[in-house]
Design an enzyme around this catalytic site. Structure first.
Site, PDB file in Angstrom:
ATOM      1  N   HIS A   1       0.860  -1.141   0.432  1.00  0.00           N
ATOM      2  CA  HIS A   1       0.373   0.236   0.312  1.00  0.00           C
ATOM      3  C   HIS A   1       1.278   1.277   0.034  1.00  0.00           C
ATOM      4  O   HIS A   1       1.812   1.244   0.060  1.00  0.00           O
ATOM      5  CB  HIS A   1      -1.083  -0.110   1.231  1.00  0.00           C
ATOM      6  CG  HIS A   1      -0.432   0.248   2.557  1.00  0.00           C
ATOM      7  ND1 HIS A   1      -1.096   0.096   3.706  1.00  0.00           N
ATOM      8  CD2 HIS A   1       0.866   0.147   3.020  1.00  0.00           C
ATOM      9  CE1 HIS A   1      -1.030   0.485   4.515  1.00  0.00           C
ATOM     10  NE2 HIS A   1       1.044   0.103   4.331  1.00  0.00           N
ATOM     11  N   GLU A   2      -0.035   2.682  -0.461  1.00  0.00           N
ATOM     12  CA  GLU A   2       0.378   3.661   0.120  1.00  0.00           C
ATOM     13  C   GLU A   2       2.005   4.074  -1.372  1.00  0.00           C
ATOM     14  O   GLU A   2       3.316   4.528  -0.958  1.00  0.00           O
ATOM     15  CB  GLU A   2       1.837   4.077   1.298  1.00  0.00           C
ATOM     16  CG  GLU A   2       1.648   5.580   1.309  1.00  0.00           C
ATOM     17  CD  GLU A   2       0.573   6.649   1.139  1.00  0.00           C
ATOM     18  OE1 GLU A   2      -0.575   6.431   1.888  1.00  0.00           O
ATOM     19  OE2 GLU A   2       0.582   7.684   0.347  1.00  0.00           O
TER      20      GLU A   2
END
Lengths: 596, 596
Positions: B447-448
């Protein structure tokens, strides 16, 4: 996978040549293929479909019984029906007289489809094979035969809560009750055994535990160290001399199930022996004090099995992520002026970094499979080859066993992580298989000897034994591959790289032992193991690629690419690992507790 | 951890100097410490004890409501009561005016104790901070204020099922309904948002979704690419201009929960917007077409937060495995004549290989923490430093952001794997925390921005932007550390090694871009990212060690040892990674699909 497996077996390892040997004379390429076909089909039809179910509905103990999903029974029944439990045994006792390499290859399908359920059968076969080697005629007839028939399943009871890696510290006690029981000298046992896979279940009508325990000396005390350890058959349900269940239950009780990160389909147990007071009945196998020796008779096969299982979990993830990458659109090509959002997205397999993750997986999992099959083939050579050839195989196996156990356990786990990464957020969910494969595979660096212990075995024993004969035998094989590669214009560069790596490894080995002190030599045994493993895999890949040839088929090109990947991206890592070995870096050894 | 954290903040980063600046003038070392004390206590008392519970009893959707364990509410209530949601905000709106570095350090305790529950609060703070930067006065007053007070929680709705890494491909549609709604231009939204953490729960009376969507052009079609994207506030419960709940529910529906490998305490949702037909009500934030820009305004902080969270998961595993290694007896010392089984066993922390695994963890997790705090300190510098200093901090941050996000995500995950290994079989069970930490941490590479995307960001944008100014700014800092190290007899050798690594990295950067073609330059962006990360960490460790000094306290010795570990065992790995970058290895880029 099948095409690659067939190539390794038939083209690279030439397994058909084994049929020229007496033991395998009734076999042919066709019978080998038929075994593989059968196992591939059962694994696909019965094992794979319940892989998630057996993870979600892990074994549950209600205080009386252990519950497994119903479908587990159908899977193990199908395995039993295949006859694979006695795959390597003589025809006369109903076996198939298959070479080890074919047996392993066939079992690989089960590890790939559902490793946790495959474990029940593989433990049973290992248990029965051990009894064939060390048991009395009666023990073979009663216990091993029932296991080969799949009526009874088996376990290996080694560890105890306070003794995992250090088996010499087990305290399970065995006292003689009756020396001349037809089933073998009858003892009573008291103790606790931990991490017992398949230790309790109802998949079979009986469970045959092979238990390590200590017989007290004349002073009533347990003998310190491994020489005090003996091996016993401890059935869950008592058995008479004709192998019939007596209806009496032996004093083996499930104290509890372990709840694991992965590999959940295999029940994993803490078992209490003799907690009722009078002791669990056990029959001595082999000689007193030779329990570890008996148990480790099949050690090579067991360790090859772990490595092959790790490679298969990696393979399953590779296939899943490859299929995903081919159909998932995301992102665009990077052109000279960046990306053009008006263009349609392309499948992620077209991105260089996704291809890198797939190539890494391919090199790890196919390489791990090749190595495991090679080792299994060496087991066959050791057992059925000419004297000189058998001796050479034995030596090469000595150094390859720590590698075949540890390397796929580490790098095919990494392959599973890369498979998750290819799937992105989806890979992090339980809707796709890759996260489970990663969890399942994490066990393999721990059981059947931890990573660290294989490092100690390799650098502390294997490479120095008999004045380095085993290492020399491997080096000779590597040297031959190098020689062949130097003849191939496309592979000469890789041949040079491999030769240089081998020299570097030899130098590091000498440097490590320059002080002659084991504690100093072994301070960096794990980095040594890692470097050794990468060198072995580079050799395997180069040798495989020589056999695949410089052809232009997709298959051959794929092998060439994976080999090049390994040499470009992986082999150079050995310098960092060998650096600390060569410099005898003592930082870790000398670090005092208080500094952490 | 606290001693190390305090050392990094006070001695290494000198955070007390920030109190000389106007914004932080009312703070002191004591107020900073008090914030850390409070958060450490809440995390220990309310978050840590339910870490396993929130994993086992993951969020459950009954078709109407999402259920979380009851104790989750007490944990988030305690966080709200601490005032940390508005930690960085102005006093006048009830904030604490804390520097970013202190806010991050304080939040680190929650990530370490229970990362999944901490996420609810951290998403809320991030959401509200964004509204403070880009919202209207009314939006700040109504939405942000309620979030800072903890009455409402927030989310970030970016991804869609078909658009994860490629946000320009989102198809959520927004159509203007009323331009002059007091809460902002009112739109109606239709679309599906995937991977929405904290997207549905009942921990707060309302949930404020920040949603990326596209406003159609005059032709009614969505505009291709990122420039078509706008940002909207979409509340779960409708709100009037005074910020009161109207009792009406907005058309945001939970389509389902994702069932994850780890991070299970955070509900993760597929949300449907406007499936009822009339569209979900959303209020435009900032300018049309500037949605991504608004959303990524806080990107640096978010990415530092991910890296810090990864480091904290690693830290938790390090502490757990260190405690285990100190009390678990197993095995004996290797003497000149092997092991003596008659001797008592010793704690496994006395084995060189266990110390290696602990030192590796120490170097990864303390290094990751140091790097994250350094980056947070640079954020403060960028916002409150002198113009020149702020500009330098901004440049250094440019290249460090991909590293602080990716490096701990990769290596503190490895730390968690080593923690499992130290615990052996026990580490593989759910009776110990380490397996959960490993599962939780696996999310951070995804993620991110995935690992691969940060590689592209680093090599494709950051190191080449403004003619390499950012890279030069970092190199200047590294150069200063090298200079200092060369003055210290005990560290000069490490200084030389770091300088050589920096040269190597610079050369590789040039080689990669030698063709000038992005596709070729970026073919090995991930190995480049890995090498860059290891170089940065070596620099951080050398700089930290210079500050810790050559003293003989256990604390200083520990820092020296971890630094030496990193230089001996880790830094040499960069050669393998940079090798393929320098040689412009095109194997992965060129691999055709059919060869897999």
């Amino acid at each position: 996978m099948r095409q690659t497996l067939d190539f390794f077996l038939n083209d690279w390892l030439g397994v058909h040549k084994l049929t020229l040997r007496e033991r395998f004379a009734e076999h042919s390429g066709e019978t080998f293929a038929a075994v593989l076909d059968t196992c591939e089909k059962i694994a696909r039809d019965k094992f794979a479909p319940i892989a998630r179910l057996t993870d979600t509905e892990e074994p549950r103990f209600d205080g009386e019984r252990v519950h497994l999903p119903v479908a587990t029974q159908a899977a193990t029944d199908a395995y039993v029906a295949s006859g694979m439990l006695a795959a390597s045994q003589d025809y006369e006792i109903g076996g198939m007289q298959l070479p080890c390499v074919i047996e392993m290859a066939a079992n690989a399908f089960f590890s790939k489809a559902n490793v946790a359920i495959g474990a029940y059968a593989m433990l049973t076969a290992g248990n029965a094979n051990l009894l064939m080697a060390h048991g009395t005629a009666k023990q073979r007839e009663v216990f091993a035969a029932a296991e080969f028939a799949g009526r009874w399943f088996g376990t290996m009871c080694l560890s105890e809560p306070q003794a995992g890696s250090s088996l010499s510290d087990i305290v399970t006690r065995a006292e003689l009750e009756l020396a001349d029981d037809p089933l073998g000298p009858r003892f009573r046992l008291w103790g606790n055994k931990m991490w017992i896979s398949a230790g309790e279940h109802e998949l079979s009508e009986n469970i045959i535990h092979l238990v390590l325990a200590k017989i007290p000396g004349p002073d009533g005390k347990l003998i310190a160290g491994a020489r005090g350890i003996s091996l016993f058959i401890v059935p869950k349900q008592m058995v008479d001399a004709e192998g019939r269940l007596t209806g009496e239950r032996n004093d083996v009780r499930l104290a509890g199930l372990n709840h694991k990160l992965g590999f959940r389909g295999t029940s994993n147990c803490l078992l209490n022996f003799g907690e009722g007071g009078a002791g669990a009945v056990g029959y001595l196998v082999g000689q007193q004090g030779e329990g570890l020796k008996c148990m480790f008779h099949m050690m090579n096969e067991a360790r090859i099995g772990v490595g092959l299982g790790a490679a298969m979990l990696g393979y399953a993830g590779y296939e899943a992520s490859l299929a995903y990458a081919r159909q998932r659109p995301q992102g665009r090509a990077i052109g000279p002026s960046g990306k053009d959002a008006s263009q349609p997205q392309r499948p992620i397999i077209e991105h260089a970094d996704v291809k890198r993750m797939l190539l890494a997986q391919k090199s790890y999992v196919e390489g791990g499979l090749a190595l495991a099959l090679l080792c299994a083939r060496l087991v066959d050579e050791q057992h059925s080859g000419s004297a000189a050839s058998a001796q050479e195989a034995k030596l090469v196996l000595e150094v390859l066993i720590p590698i075949v156990k540890s390397w796929p356990s580490e790098w095919c786990l990494e392959a599973n992580s890369l498979a998750i990464q290819v799937l992105g957020g989806y890979g992090y969910t339980r809707d796709f298989p890759v996260e489970q494969l990663w969890r399942d595979n994490r066990l393999n660096m721990i059981h059947e000897g931890t990573h660290g212990i294989h490092g100690l075995d390799l650098l502390g024993r294997k490479v120095v034994m008999n004045e380095g004969q085993a290492l020399q035998a491997l080096a000779a094989r590597v040297g031959k591959t190098v020689e062949s590669a130097l003849q191939e214009p496309g592979l000469a560069e890789l041949g040079h790289a491999l030769a240089a790596a081998l020299t570097r490894l030899g130098d590091a080995t000498q440097s490590a032992w320059s002080s002659g002190k084991p504690e100093q030599a072994l301070a960096n045994a794990t980095p040594y193991l890692q470097a050794f493993g990468h060198l072995v895999l580079a050799w395997v890949w180069l040798d495989v690629t020589l056999k695949a040839g410089q052809g232009s088929s997709d298959f051959a090109k794929g092998k060439q690419a994976a080999c090049r990947y390994f040499f470009a991206y992986e082999l150079p890592k050995i310098d960092a690992w060998l650096g600390v070995v060569s410099s005898c870096e003592s930082l870790c050894k000398d670090m005092p507790d208080a500094w952490f």
